[in-house]
Design a protein around this motif. Structure first.
Motif, PDB file in Angstrom:
ATOM      1  N   SER A  75      52.856 -66.909  12.524  1.00  0.00           N
ATOM      2  CA  SER A  75      51.443 -67.210  12.344  1.00  0.00           C
ATOM      3  C   SER A  75      50.728 -65.967  11.838  1.00  0.00           C
ATOM      4  O   SER A  75      51.014 -64.860  12.286  1.00  0.00           O
ATOM      5  CB  SER A  75      50.870 -67.623  13.716  1.00  0.00           C
ATOM      6  OG  SER A  75      49.569 -68.084  13.550  1.00  0.00           O
ATOM      7  N   ILE A  76      49.799 -66.184  10.904  1.00  0.00           N
ATOM      8  CA  ILE A  76      48.944 -65.076  10.450  1.00  0.00           C
ATOM      9  C   ILE A  76      47.629 -65.683  10.001  1.00  0.00           C
ATOM     10  O   ILE A  76      47.608 -66.743   9.366  1.00  0.00           O
ATOM     11  CB  ILE A  76      49.627 -64.244   9.335  1.00  0.00           C
ATOM     12  CG1 ILE A  76      48.785 -63.013   8.969  1.00  0.00           C
ATOM     13  CG2 ILE A  76      49.924 -65.081   8.107  1.00  0.00           C
ATOM     14  CD1 ILE A  76      49.562 -61.945   8.217  1.00  0.00           C
ATOM     15  N   GLN A  83      38.191 -62.694   4.842  1.00  0.00           N
ATOM     16  CA  GLN A  83      39.399 -62.804   4.038  1.00  0.00           C
ATOM     17  C   GLN A  83      39.272 -61.997   2.746  1.00  0.00           C
ATOM     18  O   GLN A  83      38.182 -61.717   2.271  1.00  0.00           O
ATOM     19  CB  GLN A  83      39.696 -64.280   3.726  1.00  0.00           C
ATOM     20  CG  GLN A  83      40.204 -65.015   4.959  1.00  0.00           C
ATOM     21  CD  GLN A  83      40.541 -66.473   4.719  1.00  0.00           C
ATOM     22  OE1 GLN A  83      40.524 -66.954   3.589  1.00  0.00           O
ATOM     23  NE2 GLN A  83      40.845 -67.203   5.782  1.00  0.00           N
ATOM     24  N   ARG A  84      40.418 -61.688   2.186  1.00  0.00           N
ATOM     25  CA  ARG A  84      40.523 -60.971   0.908  1.00  0.00           C
ATOM     26  C   ARG A  84      39.973 -59.553   0.968  1.00  0.00           C
ATOM     27  O   ARG A  84      39.476 -59.036  -0.020  1.00  0.00           O
ATOM     28  CB  ARG A  84      39.854 -61.763  -0.198  1.00  0.00           C
ATOM     29  CG  ARG A  84      40.858 -61.940  -1.318  1.00  0.00           C
ATOM     30  CD  ARG A  84      40.683 -63.075  -2.192  1.00  0.00           C
ATOM     31  NE  ARG A  84      41.666 -62.965  -3.247  1.00  0.00           N
ATOM     32  CZ  ARG A  84      41.699 -63.732  -4.298  1.00  0.00           C
ATOM     33  NH1 ARG A  84      40.803 -64.675  -4.440  1.00  0.00           N
ATOM     34  NH2 ARG A  84      42.627 -63.576  -5.196  1.00  0.00           N
ATOM     35  N   SER A  85      40.060 -58.954   2.162  1.00  0.00           N
ATOM     36  CA  SER A  85      39.643 -57.549   2.252  1.00  0.00           C
ATOM     37  C   SER A  85      40.767 -56.699   2.840  1.00  0.00           C
ATOM     38  O   SER A  85      40.511 -55.602   3.334  1.00  0.00           O
ATOM     39  CB  SER A  85      38.364 -57.429   3.085  1.00  0.00           C
ATOM     40  OG  SER A  85      38.598 -57.922   4.378  1.00  0.00           O
ATOM     41  N   GLY A  88      44.818 -59.330   6.224  1.00  0.00           N
ATOM     42  CA  GLY A  88      46.124 -60.019   6.287  1.00  0.00           C
ATOM     43  C   GLY A  88      47.249 -59.044   5.965  1.00  0.00           C
ATOM     44  O   GLY A  88      48.292 -59.037   6.640  1.00  0.00           O
ATOM     45  N   THR A  89      47.036 -58.215   4.971  1.00  0.00           N
ATOM     46  CA  THR A  89      48.062 -57.234   4.579  1.00  0.00           C
ATOM     47  C   THR A  89      48.332 -56.257   5.724  1.00  0.00           C
ATOM     48  O   THR A  89      49.489 -55.943   6.015  1.00  0.00           O
ATOM     49  CB  THR A  89      47.584 -56.480   3.319  1.00  0.00           C
ATOM     50  OG1 THR A  89      47.432 -57.440   2.271  1.00  0.00           O
ATOM     51  CG2 THR A  89      48.574 -55.410   2.895  1.00  0.00           C
ATOM     52  N   ASN A 115      49.159 -75.000   0.687  1.00  0.00           N
ATOM     53  CA  ASN A 115      48.390 -73.840   1.155  1.00  0.00           C
ATOM     54  C   ASN A 115      48.485 -72.717   0.110  1.00  0.00           C
ATOM     55  O   ASN A 115      49.201 -71.718   0.275  1.00  0.00           O
ATOM     56  CB  ASN A 115      48.893 -73.378   2.525  1.00  0.00           C
ATOM     57  CG  ASN A 115      47.972 -72.357   3.168  1.00  0.00           C
ATOM     58  OD1 ASN A 115      47.107 -71.782   2.507  1.00  0.00           O
ATOM     59  ND2 ASN A 115      48.154 -72.115   4.456  1.00  0.00           N
ATOM     60  N   ALA A 118      47.755 -68.944   1.109  1.00  0.00           N
ATOM     61  CA  ALA A 118      48.820 -68.285   1.876  1.00  0.00           C
ATOM     62  C   ALA A 118      50.038 -68.050   0.990  1.00  0.00           C
ATOM     63  O   ALA A 118      50.672 -66.991   1.068  1.00  0.00           O
ATOM     64  CB  ALA A 118      49.190 -69.134   3.092  1.00  0.00           C
ATOM     65  N   ARG A 120      50.112 -67.519  -2.242  1.00  0.00           N
ATOM     66  CA  ARG A 120      49.812 -66.360  -3.103  1.00  0.00           C
ATOM     67  C   ARG A 120      49.972 -65.062  -2.313  1.00  0.00           C
ATOM     68  O   ARG A 120      50.510 -64.075  -2.805  1.00  0.00           O
ATOM     69  CB  ARG A 120      48.366 -66.435  -3.627  1.00  0.00           C
ATOM     70  CG  ARG A 120      48.112 -67.466  -4.688  1.00  0.00           C
ATOM     71  CD  ARG A 120      48.263 -66.926  -6.104  1.00  0.00           C
ATOM     72  NE  ARG A 120      47.358 -65.865  -6.465  1.00  0.00           N
ATOM     73  CZ  ARG A 120      46.191 -66.029  -7.094  1.00  0.00           C
ATOM     74  NH1 ARG A 120      45.765 -67.249  -7.379  1.00  0.00           N
ATOM     75  NH2 ARG A 120      45.468 -64.987  -7.442  1.00  0.00           N
ATOM     76  N   PHE A 121      49.439 -65.095  -1.082  1.00  0.00           N
ATOM     77  CA  PHE A 121      49.506 -63.914  -0.203  1.00  0.00           C
ATOM     78  C   PHE A 121      50.974 -63.530   0.044  1.00  0.00           C
ATOM     79  O   PHE A 121      51.354 -62.367  -0.115  1.00  0.00           O
ATOM     80  CB  PHE A 121      48.782 -64.238   1.106  1.00  0.00           C
ATOM     81  CG  PHE A 121      48.905 -63.195   2.171  1.00  0.00           C
ATOM     82  CD1 PHE A 121      48.155 -62.028   2.121  1.00  0.00           C
ATOM     83  CD2 PHE A 121      49.762 -63.383   3.242  1.00  0.00           C
ATOM     84  CE1 PHE A 121      48.256 -61.062   3.111  1.00  0.00           C
ATOM     85  CE2 PHE A 121      49.875 -62.426   4.241  1.00  0.00           C
ATOM     86  CZ  PHE A 121      49.124 -61.258   4.177  1.00  0.00           C
ATOM     87  N   TYR A 122      51.797 -64.506   0.425  1.00  0.00           N
ATOM     88  CA  TYR A 122      53.202 -64.199   0.728  1.00  0.00           C
ATOM     89  C   TYR A 122      53.934 -63.712  -0.522  1.00  0.00           C
ATOM     90  O   TYR A 122      54.718 -62.766  -0.464  1.00  0.00           O
ATOM     91  CB  TYR A 122      53.903 -65.432   1.304  1.00  0.00           C
ATOM     92  CG  TYR A 122      53.351 -65.890   2.630  1.00  0.00           C
ATOM     93  CD1 TYR A 122      53.037 -64.974   3.628  1.00  0.00           C
ATOM     94  CD2 TYR A 122      53.146 -67.251   2.898  1.00  0.00           C
ATOM     95  CE1 TYR A 122      52.536 -65.392   4.847  1.00  0.00           C
ATOM     96  CE2 TYR A 122      52.646 -67.676   4.112  1.00  0.00           C
ATOM     97  CZ  TYR A 122      52.344 -66.748   5.088  1.00  0.00           C
ATOM     98  OH  TYR A 122      51.849 -67.175   6.295  1.00  0.00           O
TER      99      TYR A 122
END
Ligand code: COA
Length: 150
Positions: A75-76, A83-85, A88-89, A115, A118, A120-122
């Motif tokens: 979970s994250i 978000q986008r700051s 998450g990283t 999703n 998420a 894109r993030f991964y």
């Protein structure tokens, strides 16, 4: 780095983030079990301006099962307004920094096919899709399985 281990006292704020994002439905007992499990790494991201002060707001959290070659990101989440700051990283790095990719460690996760954020993030962080589970979720959506090996 305003990332620290999750405590039971954090759960009201963690549950609030989960509820607002409506991406998962864990109850308090499930979070408590993760906090207590020796193989789990549960972290929160506190508002940097108030890091480690009493009642600093929590802006995100992540839960990993760190088991070397078969680690998993369960979970994250980052609260919508933050978000986008890079939160998450920072949360992801807390888990990835414990792995030895050169020594063969891998980490897996599953995510809803739709999703896009998420995924894109991964993918930005080097996770690669390797399988699909058809109709994996209760509402019939497919799961995409990702792994990161380096
Ligand atoms: C996935 C999630 C944790 C990312 O957290 P974050 O704090 O926004 O992540 P960061 O700021 O560190 O990373 C940003 C990167 O993520 C991706 N991303 C995040 N939001 C995005 C958006 N709205 N659109 C497209 N890509 C997005 C991009 O790759 C972005 O990099 P870029 O800004 O250079 O394009 C967050 O979107 C979230 O909480 N989503 C809801 C919960 C969820 O779905 N969790 C994953 C399933 S378990």
């Amino acid at each position: 780095m305003p990332v620290r281990e999750m405590k039971v006292d954090d759960l009201p704020q963690v549950l609030e983030i989960q509820k607002a994002l409506a991406f998962q439905d864990w109850n308090e007992r499930q979070f408590c079990a993760e906090i207590a499990a020796g193989y789990a790494l549960c972290v929160v991201y506190e508002d940097a301006a108030q890091f480690n002060t009493f009642n600093a707001p929590i802006l995100g959290y992540a839960i990993f099962h760190l088991m070397g070659p078969d680690s998993e990101l369960l979970s994250i989440a980052t609260s919508a307004a933050h978000q986008r700051s890079g939160i998450g990283t920072a949360l992801l790095d807390a888990g990835l920094s414990r792995l030895d990719f050169a020594g063969g460690d891998r980490i897996f996760l599953e995510v809803r096919e739709g999703n896009a954020k998420a995924r894109r993030f991964y993918e930005k962080h080097g996770f690669e899709p390797y399988a699909e589970r058809k109709k994996y979720y209760a509402d019939g959506e497919n799961a995409i399985l990702y792994q990161k090996t380096k």
